[in-house]
Design a protein around this motif. Sequence first.
Motif, PDB file in Angstrom:
ATOM      1  N   TYR A  48       0.764  -1.013   0.243  1.00 17.44           N
ATOM      2  CA  TYR A  48      -0.065   0.087  -0.219  1.00 17.44           C
ATOM      3  C   TYR A  48       0.817   1.497  -0.419  1.00 17.44           C
ATOM      4  CZ  TYR A  48      -3.779  -2.545   1.255  1.00 17.44           C
ATOM      5  OH  TYR A  48      -4.502  -4.252   0.787  1.00 17.44           O
ATOM      6  N   VAL A  49       1.744   1.400   0.665  1.00 20.82           N
ATOM      7  CA  VAL A  49       2.808   2.204   1.067  1.00 20.82           C
ATOM      8  C   VAL A  49       3.390   2.695  -0.352  1.00 20.82           C
ATOM      9  CG1 VAL A  49       5.225   3.116   1.677  1.00 20.82           C
ATOM     10  CG2 VAL A  49       2.975   2.519   3.264  1.00 20.82           C
ATOM     11  N   ASP A  59      -5.947   4.794  -3.608  1.00 20.17           N
ATOM     12  CA  ASP A  59      -7.223   4.909  -2.824  1.00 20.17           C
ATOM     13  C   ASP A  59      -6.259   3.344  -2.393  1.00 20.17           C
ATOM     14  OD1 ASP A  59      -9.199   4.184  -1.116  1.00 20.17           O
ATOM     15  OD2 ASP A  59      -9.920   4.965  -2.374  1.00 20.17           O
ATOM     16  N   PRO A  60      -6.123   2.562  -0.990  1.00 20.84           N
ATOM     17  CA  PRO A  60      -5.925   2.137  -0.947  1.00 20.84           C
ATOM     18  C   PRO A  60      -7.139   0.646  -1.102  1.00 20.84           C
ATOM     19  CG  PRO A  60      -5.361   3.191   1.420  1.00 20.84           C
ATOM     20  CD  PRO A  60      -6.350   4.049   0.072  1.00 20.84           C
ATOM     21  N   VAL A 168      -3.906 -15.787   2.575  1.00 18.37           N
ATOM     22  CA  VAL A 168      -5.861 -15.841   1.414  1.00 18.37           C
ATOM     23  C   VAL A 168      -5.529 -14.642   3.033  1.00 18.37           C
ATOM     24  CG1 VAL A 168      -5.479 -18.051   1.372  1.00 18.37           C
ATOM     25  CG2 VAL A 168      -6.811 -17.355   3.735  1.00 18.37           C
ATOM     26  N   THR A 169      -6.776 -13.598   2.152  1.00 21.98           N
ATOM     27  CA  THR A 169      -6.866 -12.652   3.177  1.00 21.98           C
ATOM     28  C   THR A 169      -7.812 -13.766   4.225  1.00 21.98           C
ATOM     29  OG1 THR A 169      -8.900 -12.879   1.722  1.00 21.98           O
ATOM     30  CG2 THR A 169      -7.493 -11.606   0.481  1.00 21.98           C
ATOM     31  N   PRO A 170      -8.034 -12.399   5.102  1.00 24.79           N
ATOM     32  CA  PRO A 170      -8.158 -11.007   5.384  1.00 24.79           C
ATOM     33  C   PRO A 170      -6.718 -10.756   5.697  1.00 24.79           C
ATOM     34  CG  PRO A 170      -8.748 -11.451   7.088  1.00 24.79           C
ATOM     35  CD  PRO A 170      -8.759 -13.088   6.439  1.00 24.79           C
ATOM     36  N   ARG A 171      -5.602 -11.520   5.493  1.00 32.61           N
ATOM     37  CA  ARG A 171      -4.246 -10.951   5.381  1.00 32.61           C
ATOM     38  C   ARG A 171      -3.802 -10.058   4.476  1.00 32.61           C
ATOM     39  NH1 ARG A 171      -1.004 -12.324   9.544  1.00 32.61           N
ATOM     40  NH2 ARG A 171       1.804 -11.478   8.753  1.00 32.61           N
ATOM     41  N   GLY A 172      -3.376  -9.095   4.094  1.00 29.95           N
ATOM     42  CA  GLY A 172      -3.097  -7.991   3.446  1.00 29.95           C
ATOM     43  C   GLY A 172      -3.950  -7.054   2.917  1.00 29.95           C
ATOM     44  N   VAL A 173      -5.306  -7.394   3.699  1.00 28.20           N
ATOM     45  CA  VAL A 173      -5.904  -6.388   3.593  1.00 28.20           C
ATOM     46  C   VAL A 173      -6.481  -5.304   4.275  1.00 28.20           C
ATOM     47  CG1 VAL A 173      -8.533  -5.803   3.221  1.00 28.20           C
ATOM     48  CG2 VAL A 173      -8.033  -8.475   2.408  1.00 28.20           C
ATOM     49  N   TRP A 174      -6.238  -4.016   3.386  1.00 32.87           N
ATOM     50  CA  TRP A 174      -6.357  -2.502   5.020  1.00 32.87           C
ATOM     51  C   TRP A 174      -7.131  -2.628   5.434  1.00 32.87           C
ATOM     52  CZ3 TRP A 174      -2.090   0.005   4.657  1.00 32.87           C
ATOM     53  CH2 TRP A 174      -2.425   1.782   4.803  1.00 32.87           C
ATOM     54  N   GLY A 299       4.682  -2.909   6.953  1.00 28.93           N
ATOM     55  CA  GLY A 299       4.514  -2.605   5.459  1.00 28.93           C
ATOM     56  C   GLY A 299       4.036  -0.990   5.867  1.00 28.93           C
ATOM     57  N   ALA A 300       3.026  -0.735   6.653  1.00 27.74           N
ATOM     58  CA  ALA A 300       3.122   0.503   7.163  1.00 27.74           C
ATOM     59  C   ALA A 300       3.109   1.967   8.142  1.00 27.74           C
ATOM     60  CB  ALA A 300       1.288   0.577   6.844  1.00 27.74           C
ATOM     61  N   ALA A 301       4.376   1.386   8.711  1.00 26.47           N
ATOM     62  CA  ALA A 301       4.840   1.873   9.790  1.00 26.47           C
ATOM     63  C   ALA A 301       6.076   2.308   9.716  1.00 26.47           C
ATOM     64  CB  ALA A 301       4.433   1.082  11.126  1.00 26.47           C
ATOM     65  N   ILE A 302       7.138   1.627   8.917  1.00 25.55           N
ATOM     66  CA  ILE A 302       8.229   2.197   8.977  1.00 25.55           C
ATOM     67  C   ILE A 302       8.627   1.824   8.014  1.00 25.55           C
ATOM     68  CG2 ILE A 302       8.607  -0.831   9.590  1.00 25.55           C
ATOM     69  CD1 ILE A 302      11.528   0.677  11.788  1.00 25.55           C
TER      70      ILE A 302
END
Length: 364
Positions: A48-49, A59-60, A168-174, A299-302
Amino acid sequence: MNTRVLSRRELNRAFLQRQQLLRREPGSAAELIERLVGLQAQAPLAAYVALWSRLENFDPAELSSLMTARQAVRASLMRATIHLVTGDDCLRLWGLVHPVADRGLRGSFGKQLAGADVDAVVAFGAELLSREPYSRARLRDVLGERWPDWDANALAYAVSYLTGTVQVTPRGVWGKTGPAALQTIESWLGRPPVPDPSIDALVLRYLAVFGPASVADVQTWSGLTKLREVVDRLRPGLRVYADEDGRELFDVPDGPLPDPGTPAPVRFLPEYDNLLLSHADRRRVNPAGRPVPLPPGNGAAIGTVLIDGDYRADWRHHRGTSLQITPHEPLTADEQQAVAAEATELLGLIGSADTPVVVGQSPK
């Protein structure tokens, strides 16, 4: 004929343009993911980043929709690490890179698997994963019960390395969470992997977005070996250059080489973005040869910061507290201002606009 020598700066600007980091461009997330041959996604939200830094008005929800619709997946592919790719690319790539997983399994678990009937274990595990998702821990328990005389952890890794799986999802879903659960590529996507994919096409795709590059660079990115014969086969249709150390570099005929004086804006990248990992010689974006000693995150904090096209700082989001930027070398006043401005934009994605941005001092 004399071979044209490309300076580090020329390679830097060519790489940034092909990675869509000289300016954000319009387009869909799916198109860019496929053009870049995937995005490093070991951390579930890293893509996403990465997309936000490359696409206009990203848009995520667009990427989340691709993942829940199974049009994009996170799978172990290049370098036997997790990449976000389109579903179509997943089916193409697995047939090419699975030898990397096989080599990685032997290197990491060869001793533990000595004497084990790995083929039988993988066939049994693949059958399980074709029916429903399994976490590696659950897989370990089931396999350990069936084969109690062998190392259950090694058995679980054998299945996950050799079967061809997606997380598989939901892992990786914003905005959502979920375990790292595995299912076979074919059962998740409803189609089998491509039986005879083209390695020539893969090398050309790499050169288009990572080139000009050496044979060693292609091998570093993919994890594959013995690609010299592939490049030699393609050589008549390639442009050939040299770097400042005399190494031979290859490129697609229409690969852009922008003016080395082209301005490069500040860009925030997620941890372990492919920009930092996809060449044997990484000096085109990391001239100081700095390691990327980032602890694993979501992945969205560092992540890392490009300043004038080079890796010169790290960033960390302390949720609800601050977005901290740590330079590795002194920044000019203009650079500090540009870093702070881009950090504020990043907060529109990962935090809130009123979160303080702190640009720290570099070590002396």
